[in-house]
Design a protein around this motif. Structure first.
Motif, PDB file in Angstrom:
ATOM      1  N   MET A   1       0.823  -1.194   0.000  1.00 19.63           N
ATOM      2  CA  MET A   1       0.000   0.000   0.000  1.00 19.63           C
ATOM      3  C   MET A   1       0.870   1.262   0.000  1.00 19.63           C
ATOM      4  SD  MET A   1      -3.050   1.120   0.086  1.00 19.63           S
ATOM      5  CE  MET A   1      -3.918   2.580   0.464  1.00 19.63           C
ATOM      6  N   ASN A   2       1.920   1.224   0.868  1.00 19.08           N
ATOM      7  CA  ASN A   2       2.790   2.382   0.994  1.00 19.08           C
ATOM      8  C   ASN A   2       3.558   2.639  -0.310  1.00 19.08           C
ATOM      9  OD1 ASN A   2       3.981   4.524   2.221  1.00 19.08           O
ATOM     10  ND2 ASN A   2       5.438   3.334   3.419  1.00 19.08           N
ATOM     11  N   LYS A   3       4.044   1.576  -0.960  1.00 16.38           N
ATOM     12  CA  LYS A   3       4.771   1.724  -2.216  1.00 16.38           C
ATOM     13  C   LYS A   3       3.859   2.276  -3.308  1.00 16.38           C
ATOM     14  CE  LYS A   3       8.254  -1.834  -1.575  1.00 16.38           C
ATOM     15  NZ  LYS A   3       8.834  -3.065  -2.108  1.00 16.38           N
ATOM     16  N   MET A   4       2.618   1.834  -3.295  1.00 15.25           N
ATOM     17  CA  MET A   4       1.670   2.298  -4.301  1.00 15.25           C
ATOM     18  C   MET A   4       1.370   3.788  -4.111  1.00 15.25           C
ATOM     19  SD  MET A   4      -1.915   0.540  -5.100  1.00 15.25           S
ATOM     20  CE  MET A   4      -2.548   0.510  -6.727  1.00 15.25           C
ATOM     21  N   LEU A   5       1.260   4.216  -2.856  1.00 12.88           N
ATOM     22  CA  LEU A   5       1.012   5.620  -2.560  1.00 12.88           C
ATOM     23  C   LEU A   5       2.195   6.480  -3.021  1.00 12.88           C
ATOM     24  CD1 LEU A   5      -0.847   7.718  -1.249  1.00 12.88           C
ATOM     25  CD2 LEU A   5       0.312   7.263   0.919  1.00 12.88           C
ATOM     26  N   ILE A   6       3.413   6.021  -2.797  1.00 12.57           N
ATOM     27  CA  ILE A   6       4.608   6.757  -3.220  1.00 12.57           C
ATOM     28  C   ILE A   6       4.653   6.872  -4.747  1.00 12.57           C
ATOM     29  CG2 ILE A   6       7.135   6.635  -3.316  1.00 12.57           C
ATOM     30  CD1 ILE A   6       7.056   5.480  -0.476  1.00 12.57           C
ATOM     31  N   LYS A   7       4.324   5.774  -5.444  1.00 18.03           N
ATOM     32  CA  LYS A   7       4.330   5.800  -6.906  1.00 18.03           C
ATOM     33  C   LYS A   7       3.279   6.770  -7.443  1.00 18.03           C
ATOM     34  CE  LYS A   7       6.178   1.234  -7.823  1.00 18.03           C
ATOM     35  NZ  LYS A   7       5.953  -0.060  -8.456  1.00 18.03           N
ATOM     36  N   LEU A   8       2.089   6.761  -6.873  1.00 22.59           N
ATOM     37  CA  LEU A   8       1.040   7.667  -7.314  1.00 22.59           C
ATOM     38  C   LEU A   8       1.397   9.128  -7.025  1.00 22.59           C
ATOM     39  CD1 LEU A   8      -2.204   5.732  -6.289  1.00 22.59           C
ATOM     40  CD2 LEU A   8      -1.365   6.186  -8.599  1.00 22.59           C
ATOM     41  N   THR A   9       1.974   9.371  -5.855  1.00 21.93           N
ATOM     42  CA  THR A   9       2.365  10.734  -5.498  1.00 21.93           C
ATOM     43  C   THR A   9       3.465  11.232  -6.423  1.00 21.93           C
ATOM     44  OG1 THR A   9       1.829  10.245  -3.191  1.00 21.93           O
ATOM     45  CG2 THR A   9       3.157  12.199  -3.606  1.00 21.93           C
ATOM     46  N   GLY A  10       4.457  10.384  -6.704  1.00 16.58           N
ATOM     47  CA  GLY A  10       5.539  10.756  -7.605  1.00 16.58           C
ATOM     48  C   GLY A  10       5.034  11.047  -9.003  1.00 16.58           C
ATOM     49  N   THR A  11       4.108  10.225  -9.471  1.00 15.91           N
ATOM     50  CA  THR A  11       3.536  10.429 -10.799  1.00 15.91           C
ATOM     51  C   THR A  11       2.743  11.735 -10.848  1.00 15.91           C
ATOM     52  OG1 THR A  11       3.374   8.029 -11.043  1.00 15.91           O
ATOM     53  CG2 THR A  11       2.097   9.373 -12.572  1.00 15.91           C
ATOM     54  N   ALA A  12       1.991  12.002  -9.808  1.00 10.12           N
ATOM     55  CA  ALA A  12       1.197  13.234  -9.761  1.00 10.12           C
ATOM     56  C   ALA A  12       2.114  14.465  -9.732  1.00 10.12           C
ATOM     57  CB  ALA A  12       0.278  13.221  -8.539  1.00 10.12           C
ATOM     58  N   LEU A  13       3.172  14.413  -8.949  1.00 14.31           N
ATOM     59  CA  LEU A  13       4.108  15.535  -8.897  1.00 14.31           C
ATOM     60  C   LEU A  13       4.768  15.755 -10.257  1.00 14.31           C
ATOM     61  CD1 LEU A  13       5.821  15.064  -5.425  1.00 14.31           C
ATOM     62  CD2 LEU A  13       4.358  16.947  -6.139  1.00 14.31           C
ATOM     63  N   ALA A  14       5.183  14.681 -10.913  1.00 14.16           N
ATOM     64  CA  ALA A  14       5.806  14.806 -12.233  1.00 14.16           C
ATOM     65  C   ALA A  14       4.832  15.408 -13.233  1.00 14.16           C
ATOM     66  CB  ALA A  14       6.284  13.433 -12.706  1.00 14.16           C
ATOM     67  N   ALA A  15       3.580  14.980 -13.200  1.00 15.01           N
ATOM     68  CA  ALA A  15       2.577  15.522 -14.119  1.00 15.01           C
ATOM     69  C   ALA A  15       2.343  17.002 -13.848  1.00 15.01           C
ATOM     70  CB  ALA A  15       1.273  14.741 -13.986  1.00 15.01           C
ATOM     71  N   MET A  16       2.331  17.398 -12.573  1.00 14.85           N
ATOM     72  CA  MET A  16       2.137  18.814 -12.248  1.00 14.85           C
ATOM     73  C   MET A  16       3.315  19.656 -12.723  1.00 14.85           C
ATOM     74  SD  MET A  16       0.281  19.016  -8.534  1.00 14.85           S
ATOM     75  CE  MET A  16       0.921  17.570  -7.700  1.00 14.85           C
ATOM     76  N   LEU A  17       4.522  19.142 -12.572  1.00 15.80           N
ATOM     77  CA  LEU A  17       5.692  19.882 -13.031  1.00 15.80           C
ATOM     78  C   LEU A  17       5.684  20.058 -14.544  1.00 15.80           C
ATOM     79  CD1 LEU A  17       8.536  18.394 -10.822  1.00 15.80           C
ATOM     80  CD2 LEU A  17       7.697  20.729 -10.800  1.00 15.80           C
ATOM     81  N   ILE A  18       5.344  18.999 -15.248  1.00 16.36           N
ATOM     82  CA  ILE A  18       5.338  19.067 -16.711  1.00 16.36           C
ATOM     83  C   ILE A  18       4.272  20.049 -17.197  1.00 16.36           C
ATOM     84  CG2 ILE A  18       4.811  17.757 -18.804  1.00 16.36           C
ATOM     85  CD1 ILE A  18       6.165  15.351 -17.412  1.00 16.36           C
ATOM     86  N   THR A  19       3.087  19.977 -16.642  1.00 10.79           N
ATOM     87  CA  THR A  19       2.031  20.885 -17.094  1.00 10.79           C
ATOM     88  C   THR A  19       2.287  22.313 -16.627  1.00 10.79           C
ATOM     89  OG1 THR A  19       0.686  20.327 -15.165  1.00 10.79           O
ATOM     90  CG2 THR A  19       0.264  19.106 -17.192  1.00 10.79           C
ATOM     91  N   GLY A  20       2.896  22.480 -15.483  1.00  9.53           N
ATOM     92  CA  GLY A  20       3.190  23.822 -14.989  1.00  9.53           C
ATOM     93  C   GLY A  20       4.250  24.508 -15.824  1.00  9.53           C
ATOM     94  N   CYS A  21       5.259  23.771 -16.260  1.00  8.31           N
ATOM     95  CA  CYS A  21       6.324  24.357 -17.063  1.00  8.31           C
ATOM     96  C   CYS A  21       5.864  24.663 -18.482  1.00  8.31           C
ATOM     97  CB  CYS A  21       7.529  23.427 -17.104  1.00  8.31           C
ATOM     98  SG  CYS A  21       8.356  23.272 -15.505  1.00  8.31           S
ATOM     99  N   ALA A  22       4.878  23.965 -18.958  1.00  7.44           N
ATOM    100  CA  ALA A  22       4.428  24.161 -20.334  1.00  7.44           C
ATOM    101  C   ALA A  22       3.206  25.074 -20.425  1.00  7.44           C
ATOM    102  CB  ALA A  22       4.110  22.809 -20.955  1.00  7.44           C
ATOM    103  N   ALA A  23       2.805  25.714 -19.335  1.00 10.83           N
ATOM    104  CA  ALA A  23       1.582  26.496 -19.322  1.00 10.83           C
ATOM    105  C   ALA A  23       1.719  27.834 -20.035  1.00 10.83           C
ATOM    106  CB  ALA A  23       1.131  26.732 -17.881  1.00 10.83           C
ATOM    107  N   ASN A  24       2.933  28.376 -20.165  1.00 12.62           N
ATOM    108  CA  ASN A  24       3.121  29.694 -20.749  1.00 12.62           C
ATOM    109  C   ASN A  24       3.383  29.564 -22.247  1.00 12.62           C
ATOM    110  OD1 ASN A  24       3.640  32.332 -21.308  1.00 12.62           O
ATOM    111  ND2 ASN A  24       5.379  32.543 -19.921  1.00 12.62           N
TER     112      ASN A  24
END
Length: 80
Positions: A1-24
């Motif tokens: 459960m803990n590993k799955m939560l870390i993977k989901l959190t990491g994926t969400a953070l990466a997606a936010m960084l990618i979309t945030g950098c490409a917003a302008n």
């Protein structure tokens, strides 16, 4: 459960960084044709100080060369 939560959190953070950098998507406006600021005339006192520093540096170099030559002569005299 803990590993799955870390993977989901990491994926969400990466997606936010990618979309945030490409917003302008706005184009950068070209720079205006401005003249660079003209250099201010140097203060006469500062100019004199600068000239004095250059003279002092030249004198120091000459003294160093003389000292090196004396050291070489002393070394040659010691060998004889």
């Amino acid at each position: 459960m803990n590993k799955m939560l870390i993977k989901l959190t990491g994926t969400a953070l990466a997606a936010m960084l990618i979309t945030g950098c490409a917003a302008n998507n706005e184009d950068v406006p070209p720079p205006e044709n401005e003249q660079p600021p003209a250099e201010e005339p140097m203060d006469p006192d500062m100019e004199q100080d600068e000239n004095n520093m250059e003279e002092d540096m030249q004198e120091d170099e000459n003294k160093m060369e003389e000292d090196m030559n004396k050291d070489e002569e002393d070394a040659e005299n010691d060998q004889q």
